[in-house]
Design an enzyme around this catalytic site. Structure first.
Site, PDB file in Angstrom:
ATOM      1  N   CYS A  88       2.793  -6.008   3.483  1.00  0.00           N
ATOM      2  CA  CYS A  88       3.031  -4.566   3.553  1.00  0.00           C
ATOM      3  C   CYS A  88       2.449  -3.846   4.765  1.00  0.00           C
ATOM      4  O   CYS A  88       3.180  -3.191   5.509  1.00  0.00           O
ATOM      5  CB  CYS A  88       2.548  -3.905   2.275  1.00  0.00           C
ATOM      6  SG  CYS A  88       0.932  -4.444   1.742  1.00  0.00           S
TER       7      CYS A  88
ATOM      8  N   HIS B 284      -0.872   2.883   3.209  1.00  0.00           N
ATOM      9  CA  HIS B 284      -1.466   1.561   3.446  1.00  0.00           C
ATOM     10  C   HIS B 284      -1.644   1.258   4.933  1.00  0.00           C
ATOM     11  O   HIS B 284      -1.586   0.106   5.357  1.00  0.00           O
ATOM     12  CB  HIS B 284      -0.623   0.467   2.778  1.00  0.00           C
ATOM     13  CG  HIS B 284      -1.469  -0.700   2.324  1.00  0.00           C
ATOM     14  ND1 HIS B 284      -0.935  -1.813   1.716  1.00  0.00           N
ATOM     15  CD2 HIS B 284      -2.809  -0.923   2.386  1.00  0.00           C
ATOM     16  CE1 HIS B 284      -1.891  -2.670   1.425  1.00  0.00           C
ATOM     17  NE2 HIS B 284      -3.044  -2.148   1.823  1.00  0.00           N
TER      18      HIS B 284
END
Length: 554
Positions: free
Chosen positions: A119, A206
């Site tokens: 990710c 993130h």
């Protein structure tokens, strides 16, 4: 005598508590992040998000304004989860008609790739249009609490290969919030802001949680920031959970994740409902508030990432799926597709549909650690691997009047191409002080489209590296010491390794890999976990020494 007795008693108690703490160290460390979160970030009750309101009237008709841009990013959604590509759960009542409609009304990229198999690195690629290792983002940040228990947590009795943890590096790991994309990078939001766009982030980031790295310092005017990782509290009456006892990541998430968001860096508060639906509600509101000005929305869903949690309503609507885990997962896919549909309907309702670019994709392929074998079908591999199952993702886009409906695009594209494409659509310019690796796809998508020139695509995770060029793909692994060479034009599912029979092509692609990586800087933070991933089996399946595997570095 009394003092001596008291000291002895105290010493015995301290020794006993120390022994008890040591005996339960894994439990204590595994739960410590959640306890720390509760102390440092108590959640307020839900309250309305104070979205900024754009102009009451537009200064130009919608067709004369730069296009609105919406990027919807799913998390860990597999290639086979979307009906357009594989069918997923369509036969069991879970088609993805809304995601499919983007392909029907625009373009389906048949070789759509994420910038990485994990990710953070993939998201940095999307935001910058650059290979993230150019600026040191090579590994996904790991919470310190997980770092301290990594050795025990990642032990897998089903695997002949075990995780390797550098305890010294793990103990020295920086705070999770301090690891991310440098503020010196220019994001798609910053480049669009220069064109007068109002920029909105909703969901997962993130890419760092310090003020310097958060969306508000990376070009976004507003950010509804996912602060933790539950879709609803575990015992909420409106949620159905599926826990994977065989998955170390899952074991870590449940005790440590919380149900919380923040707006523009403010205090944490609880969403009002199941997270995917909540983010969608807020996206709808934000679109309506900005209907009279150009806006860029980055709707970064947490779905369908673990922990596997479905809304009870979606779960109850799928009684024909007997397996509990599959049913929860399918319900999560259903919620993401519903979100896409609601966004598209809002654009129609507000008269914005014809002048809005909508892109839907996933940050990487689905993981093997959820224990559902067909999520990336027909491709091999999972999230964390650089086989097609880890990096080839659903990837569709539409822009009425500019991208002909029903386009099937055959050339490989990557999420590094999103930035140059949408910036060009907005009439903006790319920075000239750095390499932009992505390309503007618009010249290749119109009615009089030119063919896209061939170009290589690269992936990197420590010494685990891949290049795809002119239909050939080379994966180079240090652990195990192995090369995989595939002719994707004849073998798209990577069944036949040609490394031994095509030495000239192997040498050519190895030289290409070496040239690309030769001048890259060291990573901003080190890897301290090397974790084996079976390429053809899910985590819950018994692995044998004969099974092909690779190592992921984090």
């Amino acid at each position: 005598m009394k003092i001596r007795t008291a000291l002895i008693t105290t010493a015995v108690v301290v020794a006993g508590l120390t022994a008890l703490a040591y005996a339960n160290r894994i439990y204590l460390l595994q739960y410590s992040l959640g306890w720390y979160t509760d102390i440092m970030h108590p959640r307020d009750a839900n309250h309305p998000v104070p979205w900024a309101t754009g102009p009451a009237t537009a200064d130009k008709p919608v067709e004369q304004r730069p296009p609105n841009i919406i990027v919807i990013l799913a998390d860990d959604m597999g290639f086979n989860d979307v009906t357009t590509y594989g069918g997923g759960y369509a036969q069991q009542g879970v088609p993805t008609p809304n995601i499919d409609s983007i392909a029907r009304d625009g373009v389906r990229f048949d070789q759509g790739y994420a910038g990485a198999a994990v990710c953070t690195v993939s998201r940095a690629a999307l935001m910058t249009g650059r290979y993230p290792w150019r600026f040191g983002v090579e590994f996904t940040p790991t919470p310190g609490a997980m770092a301290r228990v990594a050795g025990e947590l990642y032990f897998n009795p089903n695997s002949p290969h075990q995780a390797i943890v550098d305890d010294q590096k793990a103990r020295a790991a920086k705070n999770f919030n301090d690891l991310g994309m440098p503020a010196s990078e220019q994001t798609v939001a910053e480049l669009l802001k220069a064109r007068g766009y109002h920029n909105i982030h909703i969901g997962k980031w993130h890419l760092g949680s310090t003020p310097e790295m958060r969306p508000n310092n990376q070009g976004f005017d507003e950010s509804l920031f996912m602060e933790s990782g539950l879709y609803l509290p575990e015992k909420d009456a409106n949620v159905v959970n599926a826990k994977q006892d065989f998955d170390p990541i899952d074991k870590f998430l449940w005790p440590n994740m919380r149900f919380g968001v923040s707006y523009n860096g403010g205090k944490w508060f609880e969403p009002s409902k199941y997270l995917t639906d909540y983010f969608t509600d807020e996206a709808v509101t934000a679109i309506k508030r900005n209907r009279n000005q150009p806006f860029f929305m980055y709707l970064a869903h947490w779905g369908v990432h673990t922990p596997l949690q479905a809304s009870k309503a979606d779960y109850d609507a799928l009684p024909n799926i007997p397996d509990h885990r599959r049913r929860v997962y399918a319900a999560m896919v259903k919620s993401v597709d519903r979100s896409v549909g609601r966004v598209l309907q809002t654009l129609r309702d507000e008269g914005l549909d014809d002048n809005t670019i909508v892109i839907f994709t996933s940050d990487n392929g689905a993981p093997g650690y959820i224990g559902i074998p067909d999520v990336n079908k027909p491709y091999r591999g999972w999230k964390l691997t650089q086989f097609e199952g880890g990096v080839r993702v659903p990837y569709v886009a539409k822009w009425p009047g500019h991208i002909p409906a029903g386009t099937r695009y055959q050339q490989p594209v990557s999420n590094i191409d999103i930035l140059p494409t949408v910036v060009a659509a907005a009439g903006g310019s790319l920075p000239t002080d750095r390499v932009i690796d992505g390309v503007n796809l618009l010249p290749f998508l119109g009615r009089n489209a030119a063919p896209q020139p061939q170009r290589p695509l690269f992936w990197r995770d420590g010494p685990y590296r891949t290049v795809q060029d002119k239909g050939w793909k080379l994966i180079v692994s240090e652990k195990p010491k192995k090369d995989w060479l595939f002719d994707l034009s004849k073998d798209p599912t990577e069944k036949t390794n040609l490394a031994a029979t095509q030495p000239q092509k192997l040498a050519e692609l190895k030289a290409e890999l070496q040239a690309h990586h030769a001048k890259m800087p060291p990573p901003l933070w080190p890897s301290f976990i090397e974790m084996p991933i079976a390429i053809d089996k899910t985590l819950d399946q018994k692995q044998t020494p004969e099974d092909e595997y690779t190592y992921w570095y984090n």
